[in-house]
Design a protein around this motif. Structure first.
Motif, short mmCIF file in Angstrom:
data_model
loop_
_atom_site.label_atom_id
_atom_site.label_comp_id
_atom_site.label_asym_id
_atom_site.label_seq_id
_atom_site.Cartn_x
_atom_site.Cartn_y
_atom_site.Cartn_z
N VAL A 1 -4.14 3.03 -5.96
CA VAL A 1 -4.48 4.38 -5.72
C VAL A 1 -4.29 4.97 -4.44
CG1 VAL A 1 -7.04 5.46 -5.52
CG2 VAL A 1 -6.34 4.03 -7.45
N MET A 2 -4.46 4.01 -3.55
CA MET A 2 -4.04 4.53 -2.15
C MET A 2 -2.61 4.78 -1.94
SD MET A 2 -5.79 1.83 0.18
CE MET A 2 -5.38 2.45 1.53
N SER A 3 -1.63 4.14 -2.71
CA SER A 3 -0.20 4.71 -2.69
C SER A 3 0.02 5.84 -3.53
CB SER A 3 0.73 3.76 -3.39
OG SER A 3 1.96 4.03 -3.61
N MET A 4 -0.61 6.26 -4.43
CA MET A 4 -0.71 7.70 -5.22
C MET A 4 -1.32 8.84 -4.40
SD MET A 4 -1.58 6.25 -8.99
CE MET A 4 -1.58 8.06 -9.74
N ALA A 5 -2.37 8.45 -3.56
CA ALA A 5 -2.91 9.55 -2.72
C ALA A 5 -1.97 9.81 -1.67
CB ALA A 5 -4.26 8.71 -2.14
N GLN A 6 -1.25 8.79 -1.04
CA GLN A 6 -0.34 9.16 -0.11
C GLN A 6 0.82 9.81 -0.44
OE1 GLN A 6 1.00 5.47 2.04
NE2 GLN A 6 2.27 6.68 3.56
N ARG A 7 1.33 9.42 -1.67
CA ARG A 7 2.44 10.23 -2.22
C ARG A 7 2.06 11.55 -2.58
NH1 ARG A 7 7.55 11.28 -2.25
NH2 ARG A 7 8.43 11.93 -4.12
N GLU B 1 2.04 17.61 -1.16
CA GLU B 1 1.56 18.73 -0.68
C GLU B 1 2.05 19.29 0.67
OE1 GLU B 1 -2.47 17.64 -0.79
OE2 GLU B 1 -3.08 18.04 -2.88
N ALA B 2 2.41 18.39 1.58
CA ALA B 2 2.89 18.70 2.93
C ALA B 2 4.19 19.46 2.46
CB ALA B 2 2.93 17.42 3.69
N GLY B 3 4.94 18.74 1.71
CA GLY B 3 6.36 19.24 1.33
C GLY B 3 6.25 20.84 0.76
N LEU B 4 5.25 20.99 0.08
CA LEU B 4 5.34 22.28 -0.75
C LEU B 4 4.85 23.36 0.31
CD1 LEU B 4 3.53 21.27 -4.14
CD2 LEU B 4 5.74 22.44 -3.68
#
Length: 203
Positions: free
Chosen positions: A182-188, A193-196
C-alpha cells in the motif's frame, strides 16, 4: 366532628398504604421473572429422559410417562410408549416368583424386532400395580438426557482456526507485506501526480 373526620382520613390512608405494600419476593418476581426459590426448585428437577432401543436406537418412550421401576426384575414402567413399540398378541406365562404367576405379552421393537419388555395382562393382587403398564427391560433400552449436549460451534463456524503463535506470526507477516504494498502504491501515485502537475505547469 372535625376530629372524627381527621381520624377517619388517617385510617383510610393507613389502609391504602397497607394495601399498596408488597413484599420483596413479589418485586423480585416482577423484575427478574423467577424468584430464587423457584430457580432452586427448577435446579432440583431432573431433565427429561428419552429411552431408546439399545440395538437400533429408535425412541421407545420418555420419562414424562414414568410410572415406576422394578429393581428385582430390572425393569422400568411407563404409562405410554411410542409407535416404535409393538405389543404382542399371544399371552404367555411368566413366573415372577413361586407364588406369583402372571400372563404377559411381549413388547417388540418395530425397527429390529428385539423384545424390549412386557405388558402384564393378568396378575395376582400383590402385582396389580404392574398390570397394563409398559414394563421395559433395562438391559434392552438405553437413555438420553435432554439438554445434556455440551458441544457447540463458535460464532465463526466449524472451520475457525485456532490462534496459535505460528498462525499469529503468519498473519503479522501478511499484514506487513500488505502495508508495504500500500505504501509503495501511494508513493507511486504521488510521483504520477507530481509528473502531471509539472506537465500542466509547462503548458
Amino acid at each position: 366532628m372535625a376530629t372524627v373526620k381527621k381520624l377517619s382520613r388517617h385510617r383510610l390512608e393507613n389502609q391504602t398504604f397497607e394495601r399498596a405494600s408488597v413484599d420483596s419476593s413479589t418485586v423480585e418476581e416482577k423484575l427478574f421473572g423467577k424468584t430464587v426459590q423457584e430457580e432452586e426448585e427448577d435446579d432440583d428437577k431432573d431433565d427429561p429422559v428419552v429411552f431408546i432401543c439399545v440395538k437400533c436406537r429408535l425412541p421407545v418412550g420418555d420419562s414424562l410417562s414414568w410410572d415406576g421401576c422394578e429393581n428385582d426384575q430390572n425393569q422400568i414402567r411407563l404409562k405410554r410408549v411410542t409407535e416404535n413399540v409393538v405389543v404382542g398378541k399371544e399371552n404367555r406365562l411368566f413366573e415372577v416368583d413361586k407364588r406369583s404367576v402372571c400372563l404377559v405379552v411381549d413388547l417388540i421393537c418395530r425397527g429390529c424386532r428385539t423384545v424390549l419388555g412386557m405388558v402384564y395382562t393378568s396378575t395376582p393382587k400383590n402385582l396389580d400395580h404392574k398390570r397394563f403398564t409398559f414394563c421395559l427391560s433395562v438391559a434392552e433400552v438405553d437413555s438420553y438426557v435432554l439438554g445434556s449436549a455440551g458441544q457447540m460451534l463458535s460464532a465463526e463456524g466449524a472451520n475457525e482456526q485456532l490462534v496459535t503463535l505460528e498462525y499469529r506470526s503468519l498473519v503479522e507477516h501478511e499484514l506487513t507485506e500488505m502495508k508495504m504494498l500500500v505504501m509503495s502504491m501511494a508513493q507511486r501515485l504521488e510521483e504520477i501526480e507530481a509528473g502531471l502537475q509539472e506537465g500542466f505547469d509547462e503548458v
